[in-house]
Motif scaffolding. Structure first.
Motif, PDB file in Angstrom:
ATOM      1  N   SER A  18       0.825  -1.212   0.000  1.00  0.00           N
ATOM      2  CA  SER A  18       0.000   0.000   0.000  1.00  0.00           C
ATOM      3  C   SER A  18       0.859   1.262   0.000  1.00  0.00           C
ATOM      4  CB  SER A  18      -0.932  -0.005   1.213  1.00  0.00           C
ATOM      5  OG  SER A  18      -0.186   0.063   2.419  1.00  0.00           O
ATOM      6  N   GLY A  19       1.981   1.232   0.761  1.00  0.00           N
ATOM      7  CA  GLY A  19       2.896   2.379   0.722  1.00  0.00           C
ATOM      8  C   GLY A  19       3.515   2.567  -0.651  1.00  0.00           C
ATOM      9  N   GLY A  20       3.887   1.465  -1.299  1.00  0.00           N
ATOM     10  CA  GLY A  20       4.430   1.570  -2.653  1.00  0.00           C
ATOM     11  C   GLY A  20       3.417   2.114  -3.648  1.00  0.00           C
ATOM     12  N   VAL A  21       2.146   1.765  -3.459  1.00  0.00           N
ATOM     13  CA  VAL A  21       1.100   2.282  -4.350  1.00  0.00           C
ATOM     14  C   VAL A  21       0.958   3.789  -4.183  1.00  0.00           C
ATOM     15  CG1 VAL A  21      -1.389   2.250  -4.781  1.00  0.00           C
ATOM     16  CG2 VAL A  21      -0.151   0.101  -4.479  1.00  0.00           C
ATOM     17  N   HIS A  22       1.028   4.277  -2.944  1.00  0.00           N
ATOM     18  CA  HIS A  22       0.949   5.728  -2.708  1.00  0.00           C
ATOM     19  C   HIS A  22       2.101   6.450  -3.397  1.00  0.00           C
ATOM     20  CE1 HIS A  22      -2.449   6.082  -0.035  1.00  0.00           C
ATOM     21  NE2 HIS A  22      -2.010   5.066   0.688  1.00  0.00           N
ATOM     22  N   LEU A  23       3.325   5.955  -3.214  1.00  0.00           N
ATOM     23  CA  LEU A  23       4.467   6.615  -3.845  1.00  0.00           C
ATOM     24  C   LEU A  23       4.368   6.552  -5.362  1.00  0.00           C
ATOM     25  CD1 LEU A  23       7.437   5.506  -1.555  1.00  0.00           C
ATOM     26  CD2 LEU A  23       6.214   7.682  -1.567  1.00  0.00           C
ATOM     27  N   SER A  24       3.890   5.428  -5.882  1.00  0.00           N
ATOM     28  CA  SER A  24       3.739   5.314  -7.337  1.00  0.00           C
ATOM     29  C   SER A  24       2.717   6.313  -7.865  1.00  0.00           C
ATOM     30  CB  SER A  24       3.323   3.893  -7.710  1.00  0.00           C
ATOM     31  OG  SER A  24       4.311   2.959  -7.313  1.00  0.00           O
ATOM     32  N   ASN A  25       1.689   6.591  -7.090  1.00  0.00           N
ATOM     33  CA  ASN A  25       0.692   7.573  -7.509  1.00  0.00           C
ATOM     34  C   ASN A  25       1.296   8.977  -7.551  1.00  0.00           C
ATOM     35  OD1 ASN A  25      -2.087   8.403  -8.105  1.00  0.00           O
ATOM     36  ND2 ASN A  25      -2.040   9.322  -6.055  1.00  0.00           N
ATOM     37  N   TYR A  26       2.082   9.322  -6.515  1.00  0.00           N
ATOM     38  CA  TYR A  26       2.773  10.611  -6.535  1.00  0.00           C
ATOM     39  C   TYR A  26       3.780  10.677  -7.680  1.00  0.00           C
ATOM     40  CZ  TYR A  26       0.801  11.120  -1.855  1.00  0.00           C
ATOM     41  OH  TYR A  26      -0.057  11.208  -0.790  1.00  0.00           O
ATOM     42  N   TYR A  27       4.396   9.575  -7.978  1.00  0.00           N
ATOM     43  CA  TYR A  27       5.365   9.509  -9.079  1.00  0.00           C
ATOM     44  C   TYR A  27       4.677   9.795 -10.411  1.00  0.00           C
ATOM     45  CZ  TYR A  27       8.915   7.406 -12.145  1.00  0.00           C
ATOM     46  OH  TYR A  27       9.849   7.166 -13.123  1.00  0.00           O
ATOM     47  N   ARG A  28       3.500   9.233 -10.628  1.00  0.00           N
ATOM     48  CA  ARG A  28       2.762   9.487 -11.871  1.00  0.00           C
ATOM     49  C   ARG A  28       2.318  10.948 -11.954  1.00  0.00           C
ATOM     50  NH1 ARG A  28       0.565   5.281 -14.741  1.00  0.00           N
ATOM     51  NH2 ARG A  28      -1.255   6.583 -15.185  1.00  0.00           N
ATOM     52  N   VAL A  35       7.939  17.036 -14.141  1.00  0.00           N
ATOM     53  CA  VAL A  35       9.062  17.220 -13.228  1.00  0.00           C
ATOM     54  C   VAL A  35      10.252  16.395 -13.721  1.00  0.00           C
ATOM     55  CG1 VAL A  35       9.847  16.965 -10.848  1.00  0.00           C
ATOM     56  CG2 VAL A  35       7.482  17.647 -11.331  1.00  0.00           C
ATOM     57  N   ALA A  36      11.426  17.016 -13.747  1.00  0.00           N
ATOM     58  CA  ALA A  36      12.611  16.324 -14.262  1.00  0.00           C
ATOM     59  C   ALA A  36      13.030  15.176 -13.357  1.00  0.00           C
ATOM     60  CB  ALA A  36      13.759  17.325 -14.420  1.00  0.00           C
ATOM     61  N   ASP A  37      12.954  15.342 -12.049  1.00  0.00           N
ATOM     62  CA  ASP A  37      13.372  14.322 -11.091  1.00  0.00           C
ATOM     63  C   ASP A  37      12.122  13.810 -10.379  1.00  0.00           C
ATOM     64  OD1 ASP A  37      14.843  12.647  -9.618  1.00  0.00           O
ATOM     65  OD2 ASP A  37      16.026  14.172  -8.572  1.00  0.00           O
ATOM     66  N   ALA A  38      11.340  12.982 -11.096  1.00  0.00           N
ATOM     67  CA  ALA A  38      10.054  12.528 -10.584  1.00  0.00           C
ATOM     68  C   ALA A  38      10.184  11.667  -9.330  1.00  0.00           C
ATOM     69  CB  ALA A  38       9.293  11.773 -11.673  1.00  0.00           C
ATOM     70  N   PRO A  39      11.172  10.745  -9.208  1.00  0.00           N
ATOM     71  CA  PRO A  39      11.279   9.968  -7.968  1.00  0.00           C
ATOM     72  C   PRO A  39      11.487  10.844  -6.730  1.00  0.00           C
ATOM     73  CG  PRO A  39      12.537   8.917  -9.703  1.00  0.00           C
ATOM     74  CD  PRO A  39      12.107  10.253 -10.228  1.00  0.00           C
ATOM     75  N   MET A  91      11.528   3.560   1.525  1.00  0.00           N
ATOM     76  CA  MET A  91      12.190   4.817   1.215  1.00  0.00           C
ATOM     77  C   MET A  91      13.518   4.621   0.492  1.00  0.00           C
ATOM     78  SD  MET A  91      10.142   7.139   2.160  1.00  0.00           S
ATOM     79  CE  MET A  91       8.702   7.353   3.206  1.00  0.00           C
ATOM     80  N   VAL A  92      14.099   3.446   0.601  1.00  0.00           N
ATOM     81  CA  VAL A  92      15.379   3.191  -0.064  1.00  0.00           C
ATOM     82  C   VAL A  92      15.191   2.465  -1.388  1.00  0.00           C
ATOM     83  CG1 VAL A  92      17.590   1.984   0.135  1.00  0.00           C
ATOM     84  CG2 VAL A  92      16.654   3.201   2.104  1.00  0.00           C
ATOM     85  N   LEU A  93      14.373   1.422  -1.388  1.00  0.00           N
ATOM     86  CA  LEU A  93      14.261   0.573  -2.574  1.00  0.00           C
ATOM     87  C   LEU A  93      13.357   1.171  -3.644  1.00  0.00           C
ATOM     88  CD1 LEU A  93      14.028  -2.990  -0.981  1.00  0.00           C
ATOM     89  CD2 LEU A  93      16.006  -1.861  -1.984  1.00  0.00           C
ATOM     90  N   TRP A  94      12.272   1.815  -3.225  1.00  0.00           N
ATOM     91  CA  TRP A  94      11.362   2.326  -4.244  1.00  0.00           C
ATOM     92  C   TRP A  94      12.026   3.368  -5.148  1.00  0.00           C
ATOM     93  CZ3 TRP A  94       9.397   6.887  -5.923  1.00  0.00           C
ATOM     94  CH2 TRP A  94       8.323   6.817  -6.812  1.00  0.00           C
ATOM     95  N   PRO A  95      12.747   4.386  -4.612  1.00  0.00           N
ATOM     96  CA  PRO A  95      13.429   5.324  -5.526  1.00  0.00           C
ATOM     97  C   PRO A  95      14.458   4.623  -6.421  1.00  0.00           C
ATOM     98  CG  PRO A  95      13.333   6.224  -3.307  1.00  0.00           C
ATOM     99  CD  PRO A  95      12.926   4.794  -3.203  1.00  0.00           C
ATOM    100  N   SER A  96      15.110   3.585  -5.893  1.00  0.00           N
ATOM    101  CA  SER A  96      16.096   2.872  -6.711  1.00  0.00           C
ATOM    102  C   SER A  96      15.429   2.189  -7.894  1.00  0.00           C
ATOM    103  CB  SER A  96      16.838   1.838  -5.860  1.00  0.00           C
ATOM    104  OG  SER A  96      17.488   2.460  -4.776  1.00  0.00           O
ATOM    105  N   VAL A  97      14.304   1.551  -7.623  1.00  0.00           N
ATOM    106  CA  VAL A  97      13.573   0.889  -8.707  1.00  0.00           C
ATOM    107  C   VAL A  97      13.064   1.914  -9.707  1.00  0.00           C
ATOM    108  CG1 VAL A  97      11.540  -0.504  -9.241  1.00  0.00           C
ATOM    109  CG2 VAL A  97      12.938  -1.057  -7.250  1.00  0.00           C
ATOM    110  N   ALA A  98      12.530   3.041  -9.202  1.00  0.00           N
ATOM    111  CA  ALA A  98      12.026   4.076 -10.105  1.00  0.00           C
ATOM    112  C   ALA A  98      13.144   4.709 -10.918  1.00  0.00           C
ATOM    113  CB  ALA A  98      11.291   5.150  -9.299  1.00  0.00           C
ATOM    114  N   GLU A  99      14.362   4.763 -10.361  1.00  0.00           N
ATOM    115  CA  GLU A  99      15.480   5.357 -11.074  1.00  0.00           C
ATOM    116  C   GLU A  99      16.043   4.400 -12.120  1.00  0.00           C
ATOM    117  OE1 GLU A  99      18.157   8.426 -12.017  1.00  0.00           O
ATOM    118  OE2 GLU A  99      16.353   8.416 -10.778  1.00  0.00           O
TER     119      GLU A  99
END
Length: 334
Positions: A18-28, A35-39, A91-99
């Motif tokens: 559920s936390g990953g879904v929230h961050l993914s929504n903000y990312y979209r 935004v140039a640096d979306a993660p 907070m560590v893995l999600w930005p890495s995957v998005a990057e």
């Protein structure tokens, strides 16, 4: 591990997703804004709600640690720790995957993430820089560390015994131990012997022979160290005669008739049942559940019963079906 603690991984998994879904929504949303640096923008907008949700949930679940019931207490402690650890991992893995696996940005003017708020400095920013600047290393470390951290799963042992579910000083455990000490073993195990149906010829003699086999097996099982008591149809029958003299032959005939006479009573007690396919004789055991290893006991029991069935088939040339059932086999399978 107990049945309650088995729910903990599923709970932590769902909350992490559920936390990953929230961050993914903000990312979209950040991608849609160009935004140039979306993660970084997604983390900056989502760290507070995700952190509040995880911390408050861990506090609520962690309050179960004050419970006197051991499985519930362990569930509260480990679930709260798992939720907080999943927040750190998110907070560590999600930005890495998005990057590493970037999503193609939609049309729009690209703006740096810093334009959102240049003045804010939060605790998550070092983690964000680490995950963005060294995303590949973070993912490699996670891929290597996950199997190492999972090595402890090989030492997990499930348990469904009541002594493992409650504290040793709790009233149910004390009452259960008192009953076991003063009244005897209370956990049931049933052995069912299946004989071919009687054909109407010499039924009384056949019943006597089968009663002797059942009594031999019952007496053998009573010698097992964890067995506290045994009971079968022969428990309520007259003493079975032994020997081969003329007097014993007469006694065998008398006992055989009495067995046939009281056959319906044995069936009412449910220690004997006859149908069109088999004649079933039940042997009931009572086993101590305070210190008994159910797996080892069942293995020993099945070995003893299996050897008995093989000997009977070799001596009498008749098929003997044996079934083990009751609370202990059911608990062991669980």
């Amino acid at each position: 591990m107990d049945p309650v603690l088995l729910l903990m991984p599923a709970l932590v998994f769902v909350l992490s997703i559920s936390g990953g879904v929230h961050l993914s929504n903000y990312y979209r949303d950040a991608l849609a804004d160009g935004v140039a640096d979306a993660p970084a923008a997604a983390i900056k907008r989502g760290w507070l709600p995700c952190s509040l949700a995880s911390v408050t949930t861990s506090i609520g679940i962690g309050s179960l640690a004050i419970s006197h019931i051991t499985p519930i207490r362990k569930f509260g402690i480990f679930a709260a720790m798992g939720i907080l650890f999943s927040l750190f991992a998110l907070m560590v893995l999600w930005p890495s995957v998005a990057e590493v696996w970037r999503v193609t940005r939609g049309p729009g003017r690209c703006r740096p993430a810093a334009e959102y708020d240049k003045s804010l400095r939060h605790w998550w920013q070092p983690l964000l820089r680490l995950s963005l600047n060294h995303s590949a290393l973070v993912l490699i470390f996670a891929a290597v560390g996950l199997p190492l951290l999972s090595w402890g799963l090989t030492n997990l042992r499930t348990s469904t015994q009541m002594q493992d579910l409650l504290h040793e000083d709790s009233k149910p455990i004390r009452d259960f131990n008192w009953l076991a000490e003063h009244l005897g073993a209370v956990t049931p195990v049933e052995i069912v012997l299946g004989f071919p149906p009687m054909n109407g010829e010499n039924d009384s003699r056949t019943m006597l022979e089968r009663a002797e086999l059942v009594e031999d097996l019952r007496a053998s099982l009573a010698q097992l160290p964890d067995v506290g008591a045994t009971m079968a149809a022969t428990t309520f029958a007259p003493a079975l005669p032994e020997g081969t003299g003329a007097r014993n032959l007469m006694q065998r005939r008398v006992v055989a008739r009495r067995l046939m006479k009281h056959r319906e009573e044995y069936e009412q007690l449910r220690y004997l049942k006859n149908d069109t396919e088999k004649e079933l004789w039940r042997i009931s055991l009572r086993v101590s559940s305070t210190k008994t290893d159910y797996g080892a006991f069942l293995e020993k029991l099945r070995k003893e019963v299996g050897q008995f069935a093989e000997n009977i088939e070799a001596e009498t040339d008749q098929q003997l079906a044996v079934t083990t059932c009751g609370a202990i086999p059911l608990i062991h399978m669980a």
